[in-house]
Write an enzyme that holds these catalytic residues in place. Structure first.
Site, PDB file in Angstrom:
ATOM      1  N   ASP A 286       0.830  -1.229   0.000  1.00  0.00           N
ATOM      2  CA  ASP A 286       0.000   0.000   0.000  1.00  0.00           C
ATOM      3  C   ASP A 286       0.855   1.267   0.000  1.00  0.00           C
ATOM      4  O   ASP A 286       0.569   2.211  -0.742  1.00  0.00           O
ATOM      5  CB  ASP A 286      -1.043  -0.008   1.135  1.00  0.00           C
ATOM      6  CG  ASP A 286      -0.497  -0.157   2.547  1.00  0.00           C
ATOM      7  OD1 ASP A 286       0.721  -0.379   2.720  1.00  0.00           O
ATOM      8  OD2 ASP A 286      -1.312  -0.042   3.491  1.00  0.00           O
TER       9      ASP A 286
ATOM     10  N   ASP B 270      -5.405  -0.427   6.095  1.00  0.00           N
ATOM     11  CA  ASP B 270      -6.196  -0.806   7.271  1.00  0.00           C
ATOM     12  C   ASP B 270      -7.376   0.143   7.458  1.00  0.00           C
ATOM     13  O   ASP B 270      -8.511  -0.288   7.699  1.00  0.00           O
ATOM     14  CB  ASP B 270      -5.327  -0.788   8.535  1.00  0.00           C
ATOM     15  CG  ASP B 270      -4.116  -1.694   8.415  1.00  0.00           C
ATOM     16  OD1 ASP B 270      -4.070  -2.503   7.465  1.00  0.00           O
ATOM     17  OD2 ASP B 270      -3.215  -1.577   9.257  1.00  0.00           O
TER      18      ASP B 270
ATOM     19  N   ALA C 189      -2.921  -8.053  17.409  1.00  0.00           N
ATOM     20  CA  ALA C 189      -3.005  -9.321  16.680  1.00  0.00           C
ATOM     21  C   ALA C 189      -2.759  -9.111  15.192  1.00  0.00           C
ATOM     22  O   ALA C 189      -2.806 -10.055  14.414  1.00  0.00           O
ATOM     23  CB  ALA C 189      -4.372  -9.962  16.898  1.00  0.00           C
ATOM     24  N   GLY C 190      -2.540  -7.866  14.792  1.00  0.00           N
ATOM     25  CA  GLY C 190      -2.358  -7.584  13.370  1.00  0.00           C
ATOM     26  C   GLY C 190      -3.663  -7.573  12.610  1.00  0.00           C
ATOM     27  O   GLY C 190      -3.693  -7.791  11.403  1.00  0.00           O
TER      28      GLY C 190
ATOM     29  N   TYR D 146       8.712  -1.907  10.766  1.00  0.00           N
ATOM     30  CA  TYR D 146       7.841  -1.456   9.674  1.00  0.00           C
ATOM     31  C   TYR D 146       8.423  -0.189   9.034  1.00  0.00           C
ATOM     32  O   TYR D 146       8.555  -0.103   7.813  1.00  0.00           O
ATOM     33  CB  TYR D 146       6.442  -1.175  10.243  1.00  0.00           C
ATOM     34  CG  TYR D 146       5.409  -0.800   9.211  1.00  0.00           C
ATOM     35  CD1 TYR D 146       4.615  -1.778   8.626  1.00  0.00           C
ATOM     36  CD2 TYR D 146       5.223   0.513   8.818  1.00  0.00           C
ATOM     37  CE1 TYR D 146       3.651  -1.444   7.688  1.00  0.00           C
ATOM     38  CE2 TYR D 146       4.275   0.852   7.877  1.00  0.00           C
ATOM     39  CZ  TYR D 146       3.484  -0.125   7.317  1.00  0.00           C
ATOM     40  OH  TYR D 146       2.535   0.210   6.381  1.00  0.00           O
TER      41      TYR D 146
ATOM     42  N   SER E 175      -6.667  -3.215  14.975  1.00  0.00           N
ATOM     43  CA  SER E 175      -7.461  -2.611  16.040  1.00  0.00           C
ATOM     44  C   SER E 175      -7.230  -1.098  16.084  1.00  0.00           C
ATOM     45  O   SER E 175      -8.131  -0.344  16.466  1.00  0.00           O
ATOM     46  CB  SER E 175      -7.151  -3.255  17.388  1.00  0.00           C
ATOM     47  OG  SER E 175      -5.785  -3.141  17.689  1.00  0.00           O
ATOM     48  N   SER E 176      -6.056  -0.631  15.669  1.00  0.00           N
ATOM     49  CA  SER E 176      -5.824   0.828  15.672  1.00  0.00           C
ATOM     50  C   SER E 176      -6.729   1.518  14.665  1.00  0.00           C
ATOM     51  O   SER E 176      -7.357   2.531  14.973  1.00  0.00           O
ATOM     52  CB  SER E 176      -4.380   1.165  15.308  1.00  0.00           C
ATOM     53  OG  SER E 176      -3.483   0.363  15.980  1.00  0.00           O
TER      54      SER E 176
HETATM   55  C1  GLA Z   1       0.121  -2.642   8.431  1.00  0.00           C
HETATM   56  C2  GLA Z   1      -0.091  -1.242   7.884  1.00  0.00           C
HETATM   57  C3  GLA Z   1      -0.712  -1.288   6.482  1.00  0.00           C
HETATM   58  C4  GLA Z   1       0.078  -2.221   5.552  1.00  0.00           C
HETATM   59  C5  GLA Z   1       0.340  -3.552   6.237  1.00  0.00           C
HETATM   60  C6  GLA Z   1       1.255  -4.440   5.442  1.00  0.00           C
HETATM   61  O1  GLA Z   1      -1.098  -3.275   8.634  1.00  0.00           O
HETATM   62  O2  GLA Z   1      -0.922  -0.484   8.738  1.00  0.00           O
HETATM   63  O3  GLA Z   1      -0.787   0.019   5.953  1.00  0.00           O
HETATM   64  O4  GLA Z   1       1.262  -1.611   5.127  1.00  0.00           O
HETATM   65  O5  GLA Z   1       0.912  -3.403   7.527  1.00  0.00           O
HETATM   66  O6  GLA Z   1       0.661  -4.808   4.241  1.00  0.00           O
END
Ligand code: GLA
Length: 395
Positions: free
Chosen positions: A48, A182, A133-134, A231, A137-138
């Site tokens: 993204d 997200d 948890a990925g 990240y 939630s944010s």
């Molecule tokens: C997190 C970031 C997203 C995206 C993913 C990886 O969730 O918030 O913007 O970059 O990682 O695809």
């Protein structure tokens, strides 16, 4: 519950949480209940912020806020889970403090900066969406906050505009340099479908999934402690790749504009940055091919594309971990599981598996049998449904 369908957030129960508190019953008539979903990304990882393609679905693990409007310029929120209450002065939020209210404060600030109305409220937050948890939630907290801060009927902006406001809250206030995926999924989700977003043009469309496929999310139980720093480092690697390739082709603005032959010509590019760039270039292509494979009901191709995505995230982007790799392996050897890969930023978190409905119990049985002993971690699994993006909770 360790494995099952997400619990439903019940509107009447949430209304009662706000309306029945001391001295609050008079406000019962004006209680609003707003909600925002988490997301699972089917494919298109770390694309993204490189102007690429993503294919997430909003899911029925959600955050809801029951709230009563106030006119004192404060948003005061109680967490149902812990009873903790915190308040934010919505027109003068101060600096981020590394706490959960930063997402509310940042959203209030970015909404005001965009010229959207924000008003105070007193509310209770209830959630079925696990933190850390990925599963975004944010983003869900940002979008639920945006709806709670807005007048009845919701913000005077499109869901996509709200996604961008929430992303700015996270980028500029919280300090996480996330892309749009997200917030986009939480704001623009479509019930029963995944949503494909072109992160350059911002064109998006619902992508129906073949009938009879269950979406399973398996949580590794690995805490994502390094996620922000790692990240931001991956983003910097991508920026380095773009800057290097631009010396060969000044028209390149993002990795979206780079193909493998151009990348191969960048002889002086840092090795890690080259690996990251290759992942992004190939992952964009995999998103497009996955959408085609879904349309053609070609689940063998979907399985291969998910497997290639996972391998690339593990080997080229280096964001997986042994626990997540094991979960993907366990899923892939379970009869009736069609496709599996890590989902989200990585460094722990969850995998997504697409499975025949009759295979779901077998997947959980295998995870429960083989995963805890090998890793020392406690897994969790949900069979989720794709739901609409943020809005009022009506039932
Ligand atoms: C997190 C970031 C997203 C995206 C993913 C990886 O969730 O918030 O913007 O970059 O990682 O695809």
């Amino acid at each position: 519950m360790i494995m099952g369908m997400p619990e439903r957030l019940d509107r009447e129960r949430l209304v009662a949480l706000v309306a029945d508190g001391p001295g609050r019953s008079a406000a019962a008539g004006v209680v609003r209940v707003v909600r925002a979903p988490g997301r699972v990304n089917l494919i298109g990882e770390h694309t993204d912020y490189n102007d690429g393609y993503v294919l997430p679905a909003a899911i029925d693990l959600e955050i809801a806020i029951a709230c009563v409007p106030t006119d004192d310029g404060h948003a005061s929120l109680t967490l149902e889970a812990t009873g903790e209450t915190a308040a934010v002065a919505i027109l003068d939020v101060g600096d981020a403090a590394g706490v959960w209210t930063d997402y509310l404060a940042g959203t209030a600030r970015e909404m005001s900066r965009t010229g959207l109305a924000v008003s105070g409220f007193r509310g209770v937050l209830s959630s079925t969406l696990p933190e850390g948890a990925g599963l975004s939630s944010s983003a869900a907290l940002e979008l639920a906050s945006a709806w709670a801060l807005s007048p009845a009927g919701g913000p005077d902006a499109t869901p996509l505009e709200m996604a961008r406001i929430a992303q700015r809250a996270e980028n500029e206030y919280v300090g996480m340099r996330c892309g749009l995926m997200d917030q986009f999924a939480s704001a623009c989700g479509v019930a029963g479908a995944a949503v494909m977003l072109d992160c350059r043009s911002l064109e998006h469309r619902a992508v129906s999934l073949p009938d009879g496929l269950a979406i399973c999310v398996v949580h590794s139980g690995v805490p994502r402690t390094l996620v922000t720093s790692e990240y931001n480092e991956r983003r910097a690697d991508c920026e380095l790749a773009v800057a290097t390739v631009q010396r060969l082709d000044p028209d390149v603005r993002a990795l979206r504009d780079v193909d493998l032959s151009l990348l191969a010509r960048a002889a002086d590019l840092d090795v890690k940055a080259k690996m990251r760039a290759r992942h992004v270039i190939e992952e964009n292509d995999r998103v497009l091919r996955t959408v085609e494979a879904f349309a053609a009901d070609d689940l063998v191709a979907v399985g291969e594309l998910f497997a290639a995505s996972h391998a690339s995230l593990r080997d080229l982007y280096e964001v997986s971990c042994p626990e997540i790799d094991l979960l993907v392996q366990l899923a892939m050897v379970t009869p009736g599981v069609v496709a599996a890969r890590m989902t989200g930023a990585g460094f722990g978190g969850c995998i997504v598996a697409l499975a025949r409905p009759e295979a779901v119990a077998g997947l959980w049985a295998r995870v429960e049998r083989d995963y805890p002993g090998a890793t020392g971690r406690t897994p969790r699994m949900w069979q989720v449904r794709a739901v609409d993006g943020a809005g009022e909770l009506t039932t």
